[in-house]
Design an enzyme around this catalytic site. Structure first.
Site, PDB file in Angstrom:
ATOM      1  CE1 TYR A 147      -3.333   2.749   0.302  1.00 51.19           C
ATOM      2  CE2 TYR A 147      -3.869   1.953   2.493  1.00 51.19           C
ATOM      3  CZ  TYR A 147      -4.116   2.804   1.444  1.00 51.19           C
ATOM      4  OH  TYR A 147      -5.146   3.715   1.522  1.00 51.19           O
ATOM      5  CE  LYS A 177      -6.255   1.469  -1.543  1.00 44.21           C
ATOM      6  NZ  LYS A 177      -6.979   1.554  -0.248  1.00 44.21           N
TER       7      LYS A 177
END
Length: 312
Positions: A147, A177
């Site tokens: 992330y 992500k």
């Protein structure tokens, strides 16, 4: 224009349309609402067009939930959706040992994958960030989605292209992500690694797809899942004009839900109107007032009306 008849691209390691699911709390005291979580998860998968759910992330208010609540949520949602969707558990913290413990607990609770944010606040070097993420990936036997969100973790911990290439060599680190707003970096990494990219910033869903992303992790999918999925499906089918039209139709909703207040606040306000599980937000977040809620509801209605798929 003529639409392509090619077969749509296969889903990535974490599906294609992943909802960054809110965490429902009870109205009387804001305790974890596991029954509501089960109902909401089933709704997002069975009616919302989502083939993956990301739990205990930013939208899930992870800074305010306990380790026990995080694990209970994963277990409840995994049981509710079974093999109909991939369940990804957020386990990122600023503490390597804590993140590793959460990773093991998520695996035991039935998660299919892990979302691991770069460590924040202590301002580790790139070498330390890479070591942290490798150690968390080593802690469990689940695939990992990195992330990258420097707006929240600090620009110093934004993963560099070289760090991403190094992390891509780990057998369990398979995806990113991406909330970096750095299309150049994303394109370079997609071109030199096998990492599957997932757009984490709604306005970049289509631009990242054009670069080769596998899908998105979407807060918007809580309230407009079929419309978010429609962008992905149109692009995968070769209908780039239709994908662009659908993407543009969602942008006013993106602006209202993600930029006026935190996305969690907006989604929970809309769920209250719709009678869906959500409940209050936990401090330091504040609930949306009536004027904002009414405006959000109007923008949502307009977005659903303007999309050719129609509401889910």
């Amino acid at each position: 224009m003529h639409e392509s008849t090619t077969t749509p691209a296969p889903a990535g390691p974490f599906g294609r349309c992943a909802a960054a699911m809110i965490t429902p709390f009870t109205e009387d005291g804001g305790a974890l609402d596991l029954d509501g979580a089960r109902r909401l998860a089933a709704h997002l998968v069975d009616r919302g067009g989502c083939d993956a759910l990301v739990l205990n992330g930013t939208t899930g208010e992870s800074p305010t939930t306990t380790d026990a609540e995080k694990t209970a949520l994963v277990r409840a949602v995994a049981q509710a959706v079974g093999d109909r969707a991939t369940v990804v558990a957020g386990v990122g913290t600023a503490d390597t040992r804590h993140s590793a413990a959460l990773a093991r607990a998520a695996q035991a609770a039935g998660a299919d994958g892990l979302l691991v944010v770069t460590p924040y606040y202590s301002r580790p070097t790139q070498e330390a960030v890479v070591e942290h993420l490798r150690n968390v990936a080593d802690a469990a036997e689940l695939p990992v989605m990195l992330y990258d969100i420097p707006a929240r973790t600090g620009t110093g911990t934004a993963l560099t292209a070289d760090s991403l290439r190094a992390l891509a060599e780990h057998p369990r680190i398979v995806a990113v992500k991406d909330c970096s707003f750095d299309l150049l970096k994303a394109g370079l990494v997609m071109g030199t690694t096998d990492l599957a990219y997932y757009a984490g910033s709604e306005e970049l869903n289509l631009p990242l797809l054009a670069l080769g992303a596998a899908g998105c992790v979407s807060t918007l999918a809580n309230v407009a899942g079929p419309q978010v999925r429609g962008v992905l499906d149109a692009f995968a089918a070769g209908d780039t004009e239709g994908a662009a039209r659908r993407h543009r139709a969602l942008l006013p909703l993106v602006d209202a839900l993600m930029h006026e207040v935190p996305g969690t606040v907006a989604v929970k306000a809309l769920f209250r109107v719709a009678g869906l599980p959500g409940g209050p937000v936990r401090g330091p977040l504040l609930p949306a007032g009536e004027p904002l809620t009414a405006r959000l509801a109007d923008v949502l209605k307009d977005a659903l009306r303007s999309d050719s798929v129609g509401p889910g």
